[in-house]
Design an enzyme around this catalytic site. Structure first.
Site, short mmCIF file in Angstrom:
data_model
loop_
_atom_site.label_atom_id
_atom_site.label_comp_id
_atom_site.label_asym_id
_atom_site.label_seq_id
_atom_site.Cartn_x
_atom_site.Cartn_y
_atom_site.Cartn_z
N GLY A 275 0.84 -1.19 0.00
CA GLY A 275 0.00 0.00 0.00
C GLY A 275 0.87 1.23 0.00
O GLY A 275 2.11 1.15 -0.02
N SER A 276 0.27 2.39 0.09
CA SER A 276 1.01 3.64 -0.03
C SER A 276 2.03 3.82 1.10
O SER A 276 3.09 4.41 0.89
CB SER A 276 0.04 4.82 -0.07
OG SER A 276 -0.78 4.84 1.10
N GLY B 267 -7.68 -23.97 14.12
CA GLY B 267 -9.08 -24.22 13.85
C GLY B 267 -9.72 -23.18 12.96
O GLY B 267 -10.87 -23.32 12.53
N HIS C 126 0.07 -3.67 4.94
CA HIS C 126 -0.32 -2.28 4.74
C HIS C 126 -1.06 -1.74 5.96
O HIS C 126 -2.21 -2.12 6.21
CB HIS C 126 -1.19 -2.16 3.50
CG HIS C 126 -1.70 -0.77 3.24
ND1 HIS C 126 -0.91 0.34 3.36
CD2 HIS C 126 -2.92 -0.33 2.85
CE1 HIS C 126 -1.61 1.42 3.06
NE2 HIS C 126 -2.85 1.05 2.75
N HIS D 62 -11.38 -30.06 22.47
CA HIS D 62 -12.31 -29.29 21.65
C HIS D 62 -13.74 -29.38 22.19
O HIS D 62 -14.56 -28.54 21.90
CB HIS D 62 -12.26 -29.83 20.21
CG HIS D 62 -12.86 -28.93 19.19
ND1 HIS D 62 -12.88 -29.22 17.85
CD2 HIS D 62 -13.47 -27.72 19.31
CE1 HIS D 62 -13.48 -28.25 17.20
NE2 HIS D 62 -13.85 -27.32 18.05
N GLU E 183 -4.15 -9.73 2.35
CA GLU E 183 -3.14 -9.86 3.41
C GLU E 183 -3.20 -11.19 4.15
O GLU E 183 -2.16 -11.73 4.56
CB GLU E 183 -3.26 -8.69 4.39
CG GLU E 183 -2.85 -7.35 3.82
CD GLU E 183 -3.97 -6.61 3.11
OE1 GLU E 183 -3.77 -5.44 2.73
OE2 GLU E 183 -5.07 -7.22 2.92
N GLU F 68 3.88 1.70 2.36
CA GLU F 68 5.01 0.77 2.19
C GLU F 68 5.88 1.12 0.99
O GLU F 68 6.92 0.49 0.77
CB GLU F 68 4.50 -0.68 2.03
CG GLU F 68 3.86 -1.25 3.27
CD GLU F 68 2.52 -0.60 3.55
OE1 GLU F 68 2.33 -0.10 4.68
OE2 GLU F 68 1.66 -0.57 2.64
#
Length: 537
Positions: A35-36, A407, A80, A287, A57, A38
């Site tokens: 993005g800008s 999970g 970003h 679980h 991402e 970066e």
């Protein structure tokens, strides 16, 4: 022409010094979605680096996760600002649970305007990814950025390994900094000799010991060492509940199968054993709610883990802290000679599945097993079909199997891309449910761009089979949102230039898989599965 190699710079821009840190740490493959904020970091991208673009991402994080696990070194991810980090958080959580070393960076708005709530500014950027990173920092000064990233790498690689986060304001990269000289940590620690001697004595005195192997074993490259330990113990071997790696050869005569993440079922399998050694896993991950009767019995539990939190939360065990590989070898050295293996394997081979239409999951997985090339790597995210995969697709070599420990869905398909990037000389087979695949289907595009040898086997039961299984297990009724009909996965793959085929007849499956595995680049095989097959435990 001079052949003299220039010495690395010791002073330069923050960008130059950071790139040198990344070289020193072996992180010249960069995963991201730019993005800008970066752009200043990515400008004049080094020729000796490789940028792997994820179209979202979450996909970038999972690709880096698979790559880091396959290389056993931290991977570098550039996201970003706040929105990009937010998109990535689900798979960042998975990386944390996987104990995957990642150095995750994100752009931040310029320091000069941060006080004015700028567009794309991240408020309290370091808090956003917590608690699912080991360390999080936005350096106080631009010149501190290279050192922060060097320290981030070191922390990510220290046991227990995991992701770390560095937020970097966008204008910092052009400032001047010195090349840092960070510390380096030895990772081959072992418990104290008295603790190891006590555990060895308990194992020697055991009449019927069990060894429970967890993901820490394969993460630490200790697959073969675990076999040696089991044979010296004379133990029955089980895989820990919801393990994300294969940690013991599943065709070994001492391997008895997989422990369920259900207290009663796990207790029943461990009940005959007077001493249980759990290595590289918690004691235990459940679980389903309930108390494990085995905890109220006379069975003695011992644990070796590299994670202090895992030790603190393990029930009833005497826990020893140390790196897994070194600890296993030290313990094995105290146990004496190997004992004879059982004449009859403890785990019976599954019956041959019958072919029928619509296709049963047992037949599909057995066919994947029969057609996989030698040395193929398996990446799996098909929760409703995991029992069939565990039963019908035996993993016999270390580093050969990857799944997610969290999970959460959306990790498997891009993780297979990362695993394949690290292993271009071997076929990677991604076994993924249709529901799972739709969380990150765009990762197929990245596989095409890098011409990776991946077979995406989409098990299409037209819905969230895991939820169907849980609904039956928990006696829930009339649950909405379980069905996902009407998606053409072959057409989705074709739109990203990945060839694919749909298989509805069981007699066509073997040839379709062989054709896919024989191709040079990525292929998708959509397998129509009977929605009535598959279960959780």
């Amino acid at each position: 022409m001079s052949t003299k190699t220039e010495a690395p710079k010791t002073r330069g821009t923050v960008q130059e010094m950071t790139n040198q840190v990344l070289r020193d740490c072996g992180m010249t493959t960069m995963f991201g979605n730019p993005g800008s904020t970066e752009l200043n970091f990515l400008t004049d991208f080094p020729e000796d680096f490789r940028y792997v673009l994820g179209l979202q991402e979450a996909a970038a994080i999972a690709m880096a996760d698979g790559y880091a696990q396959a290389t056993r070194n931290a991977a570098f991810v550039n996201l970003h600002s706040a929105a990009g980090v937010g998109n990535a958080l689900g798979n960042l959580f998975t990386a944390y649970k996987n104990h995957t070393p990642l150095v995750v960076t994100a752009g931040q708005q310029a320091r000069d305007i941060l006080l004015y709530q700028p567009y794309l500014g991240a408020d309290r950027a370091t808090e956003f990814p917590r608690p699912y990173v080991k360390w999080s920092i936005e350096p106080a000064r631009p010149q501190d950025v290279p050192l922060a990233i060097a320290q981030a790498y070191e922390i990510a690689m220290q046991h227990p390994r995991g992701p770390v986060f560095v937020s970097v304001p966008s204008e910092d990269w052009a400032e001047t900094a010195d090349m840092p000289t960070p510390a380096r940590t030895r990772h081959d620690t072992v418990p104290g000799p008295d603790a190891l001697a006590d555990m060895a004595a308990a194992l020697k005195a055991a009449k019927n010991p069990a060894l429970v192997v967890g993901s820490g074993i394969d993460r630490d490259g200790a697959f073969d060492a675990a076999v040696d330990l089991a044979e010296r113990m004379g133990a029955t071997v089980f895989e820990a509940p919801v393990s994300s790696r294969a940690n013991f050869p599943e065709d070994h005569p001492r391997f008895a199968g997989f422990l369920p993440a259900m207290p009663e079922g796990l207790s029943k399998l461990l009940e005959p054993h007077d001493v249980v050694a759990v290595i590289g896993a918690p004691v235990f991950t459940f679980h389903i709610f309930g108390r494990a009767p085995i905890f109220d019995s006379d069975t003695a539990f011992w644990q070796i883990t590299d994670d202090p939190d895992e030790a603190a939360h393990s029930q009833v065990a005497t826990s020893l802290l140390g790196s897994i590989g070194a600890s296993i070898k030290a313990l094995a050295g105290l146990l004496g000679e190997r004992k004879a293996n059982p004449a009859t394997p403890l785990r019976a081979k599954p019956d041959k599945a019958k072919g029928r239409d619509p296709m049963g999951i047992d037949f599909a997985i057995q066919t994947i097993d029969a057609t996989r090339p030698d040395g193929a790597l398996i990446v799996e995210e098909a929760p409703s079909h995991r029992p069939a995969i565990q039963r019908d697709l035996p993993i016999t070599q270390g580093g050969g199997f990857f799944t997610m420990a969290s999970g959460g869905l959306g990790w498997g398909l891009p993780a297979a891309v990362g695993v394949s990037l690290a292993n271009r000389d071997r076929r990677t087979i991604c076994i993924v449910g249709d529901g799972s695949s739709m969380y990150s289907i765009q990762a197929i595009w990245t596989a095409v761009q890098h011409d990776l040898p991946v077979t995406f086997a989409v098990l299409n039961n037209q819905g969230y089979g895991a939820l169907r299984g849980f609904a039956a297990l928990m006696q829930s009724r009339s649950i909405p949102g379980m069905d996902v009909p009407g998606i053409d996965y072959v057409q989705l793959a074709a739109s990203m230039r990945c060839p694919g085929t749909r298989v509805t007849a069981h007699g066509d499956l073997a040839q379709a898989l062989r054709d896919a595995h024989g191709a040079a680049g990525p292929q998708l095989v959509e397998i129509a599965i009977d929605p009535a097959t598959g279960k959780i435990y």
